[in-house]
Design a protein around this motif. Structure first.
Motif, PDB file in Angstrom:
ATOM      1  N   GLY A  26       0.776  -1.236   0.000  1.00 32.66           N
ATOM      2  CA  GLY A  26       0.000   0.000   0.000  1.00 32.66           C
ATOM      3  C   GLY A  26       0.805   1.282   0.000  1.00 32.66           C
ATOM      4  N   ASP A  27       2.106   1.214   0.301  1.00 32.26           N
ATOM      5  CA  ASP A  27       2.912   2.447   0.277  1.00 32.26           C
ATOM      6  C   ASP A  27       3.994   2.279  -0.789  1.00 32.26           C
ATOM      7  OD1 ASP A  27       4.000   4.986   1.196  1.00 32.26           O
ATOM      8  OD2 ASP A  27       2.908   4.579   3.052  1.00 32.26           O
ATOM      9  N   ASP A  28       4.943   3.235  -0.853  1.00 31.41           N
ATOM     10  CA  ASP A  28       6.006   3.112  -1.847  1.00 31.41           C
ATOM     11  C   ASP A  28       6.911   1.924  -1.561  1.00 31.41           C
ATOM     12  OD1 ASP A  28       5.632   5.515  -3.559  1.00 31.41           O
ATOM     13  OD2 ASP A  28       5.769   6.492  -1.614  1.00 31.41           O
ATOM     14  N   ASP A  73      11.423   5.032  -4.889  1.00 30.40           N
ATOM     15  CA  ASP A  73      10.462   4.559  -3.881  1.00 30.40           C
ATOM     16  C   ASP A  73      11.082   4.525  -2.485  1.00 30.40           C
ATOM     17  OD1 ASP A  73       7.959   4.165  -5.151  1.00 30.40           O
ATOM     18  OD2 ASP A  73       8.709   2.372  -6.132  1.00 30.40           O
TER      19      ASP A  73
HETATM   20  P1  ADP Z   1       4.757   2.306  -6.754  1.00 28.96           P
HETATM   21  O1  ADP Z   1       4.232   3.029  -7.970  1.00 28.96           O
HETATM   22  O2  ADP Z   1       5.052   3.205  -5.604  1.00 28.96           O
HETATM   23  O3  ADP Z   1       5.895   1.367  -7.080  1.00 28.96           O
HETATM   24  P2  ADP Z   1       2.624   0.362  -7.078  1.00 28.96           P
HETATM   25  O4  ADP Z   1       1.465   1.135  -7.651  1.00 28.96           O
HETATM   26  O5  ADP Z   1       3.474  -0.445  -8.001  1.00 28.96           O
HETATM   27  O6  ADP Z   1       3.541   1.372  -6.241  1.00 28.96           O
HETATM   28  O7  ADP Z   1       2.089  -0.614  -5.942  1.00 28.96           O
HETATM   29  C1  ADP Z   1       1.230  -0.159  -4.927  1.00 28.96           C
HETATM   30  C2  ADP Z   1       1.363  -1.047  -3.687  1.00 28.96           C
HETATM   31  O8  ADP Z   1       0.901  -2.364  -3.961  1.00 28.96           O
HETATM   32  C3  ADP Z   1       2.800  -1.209  -3.182  1.00 28.96           C
HETATM   33  O9  ADP Z   1       2.774  -1.218  -1.768  1.00 28.96           O
HETATM   34  C4  ADP Z   1       3.216  -2.576  -3.716  1.00 28.96           C
HETATM   35  O10 ADP Z   1       4.190  -3.202  -2.910  1.00 28.96           O
HETATM   36  C5  ADP Z   1       1.892  -3.344  -3.690  1.00 28.96           C
HETATM   37  N1  ADP Z   1       1.823  -4.394  -4.733  1.00 28.96           N
HETATM   38  C6  ADP Z   1       1.744  -4.228  -6.075  1.00 28.96           C
HETATM   39  N2  ADP Z   1       1.680  -5.420  -6.733  1.00 28.96           N
HETATM   40  C7  ADP Z   1       1.721  -6.389  -5.774  1.00 28.96           C
HETATM   41  C8  ADP Z   1       1.712  -7.845  -5.775  1.00 28.96           C
HETATM   42  N3  ADP Z   1       1.657  -8.541  -6.936  1.00 28.96           N
HETATM   43  N4  ADP Z   1       1.784  -8.481  -4.590  1.00 28.96           N
HETATM   44  C9  ADP Z   1       1.841  -7.785  -3.435  1.00 28.96           C
HETATM   45  N5  ADP Z   1       1.875  -6.432  -3.348  1.00 28.96           N
HETATM   46  C10 ADP Z   1       1.811  -5.736  -4.490  1.00 28.96           C
END
Ligand code: ADP
Ligand code: MG
Length: 310
Positions: A26-28, A73
């Motif tokens: 949910g976060d960076d 991030d």
């Molecule tokens: P960012 O743009 O900051 O990299 P994302 O939009 O890619 O963030 O992801 C949003 C959140 O969802 C992050 O906390 C990321 O770790 C989580 N996330 C994304 N895809 C997955 C996955 N396949 N499994 C678990 N967590 C995920």
């Protein structure tokens, strides 16, 4: 199912597993508590044809970019990057020169920030190039900036001009690969030192990096913080169209909110330290998590169309 629905489904179904002190999806980046410090861990995948076009970028630039987006991030959490893990799936014909150039781009950026390339995995691909990078960082627990920390009254600020990357992508898609903006798109500059420094400032209440555009990303802070925001369009720093600055992606500039009484000192200290300003663009206000766009102080109705990016 869209990307955000899929992530939300994963978050809900993984909930309750493992150490509840670990702040995860949910976060960076994820936050893993140690004694007084925390580890932050983030990972990002780049797939040919989805995130980049191989004919429009050099292998060296791609090597640097695959690390830069992860450094961004970690910086957005207020932490210092320590080590990285690089996994690549390569078509056989790219194993020679292309792979060597890619590694050189990755090496140069690692050396610039003294981040240790500490492992990874290499496999062949029958289709596109796929690259996954994981970066681990560290910070005092008190320095970590969550998306949930924004408070009504906070100044909303960005760490640099927006929209250049999207304008560069527009050039590339129009077949103009060699413009200065196209080069910016291929060479994102993560605000690594800036993020770590801002982590040490208690008056910074929340922070993230801008990868999907202000209109798409600020709502993440607003939802996590249960607040609204007013953004003054004329205050957004950009050398290109305001649409690209607001709705374009891949700027990798920091977006933060700051206690209003401490803002003037923070802004002055930042500029003295880094030689470039933080740009105030609006305020956090109470309310449901929506952005009110202002033009010279007057609310305007805007529907930003997400700009297709790779
Ligand atoms: P960012 O743009 O900051 O990299 P994302 O939009 O890619 O963030 O992801 C949003 C959140 O969802 C992050 O906390 C990321 O770790 C989580 N996330 C994304 N895809 C997955 C996955 N396949 N499994 C678990 N967590 C995920
Ligand atoms: Mg991010």
């Amino acid at each position: 199912m869209g990307e955000f629905d899929f992530i939300e489904r994963l978050r809900a179904s993984f909930d309750g597993i493992g150490d509840p002190q670990i702040v995860g999806i949910g976060d960076d980046a994820a936050v893993i508590p140690l004694e007084d410090d925390v580890l932050v861990v983030t990972t990002d995948m780049l797939v040919e044809g989805v995130h980049f076009l191989r004919h429009a970028t050099s292998a060296r630039e791609l090597g640097a970019k695959s690390l830069a987006v992860n450094l961004s991030d970690v910086a957005a959490m207020g932490a210092r990057p320590l080590a990285s893990f690089l996994s690549v799936a390569l078509p056989v014909e790219l194993r020679g020169e292309w792979a060597a150039e890619f590694a050189e781009g990755y090496r140069e950026l690692s050396a610039r920030y003294d981040v240790k390339p500490a492992g990874g995995d290499t496999t062949s691909s029958l289709g596109p190039v796929a690259i996954n990078v994981t970066v681990v960082g560290r910070a005092p627990a008190a320095n970590i900036k969550y998306r949930s920390g924004a408070r009504p009254g906070d100044i909303v600020a960005v760490g640099g001009p927006l929209g250049e990357s999207a304008a560069g992508l527009r050039d590339i898609l129009a077949g103009h690969l060699d413009t200065p903006l196209a080069a910016k798109h291929r060479n994102p500059q993560a605000q690594v030192a800036e993020g770590e420094w801002l982590g040490g400032r208690l008056e910074v209440h929340s922070m993230m990096d801008l990868s999907d555009g202000l209109a798409g990303d600020l709502p993440h802070i607003l939802r996590a913080s249960k607040t609204a925001a007013e953004i003054e369009l004329t205050a957004i720093p950009t050398p290109v169209d305001i649409e690209l600055a607001v709705a374009g992606g891949e700027d990798y500039k920091l977006l933060l909110t700051c206690d209003p009484t401490a803002w003037p000192v923070l802004a002055a200290d930042f500029e003295a330290r880094f030689g470039s300003p933080l740009y105030p663009i609006g305020r956090i206000i109470p309310g449901s998590p929506e952005i009110t766009w202002l033009e010279n102080g007057t609310p305007v109705q805007k529907k930003w169309h997400g700009f297709a990016h790779f």
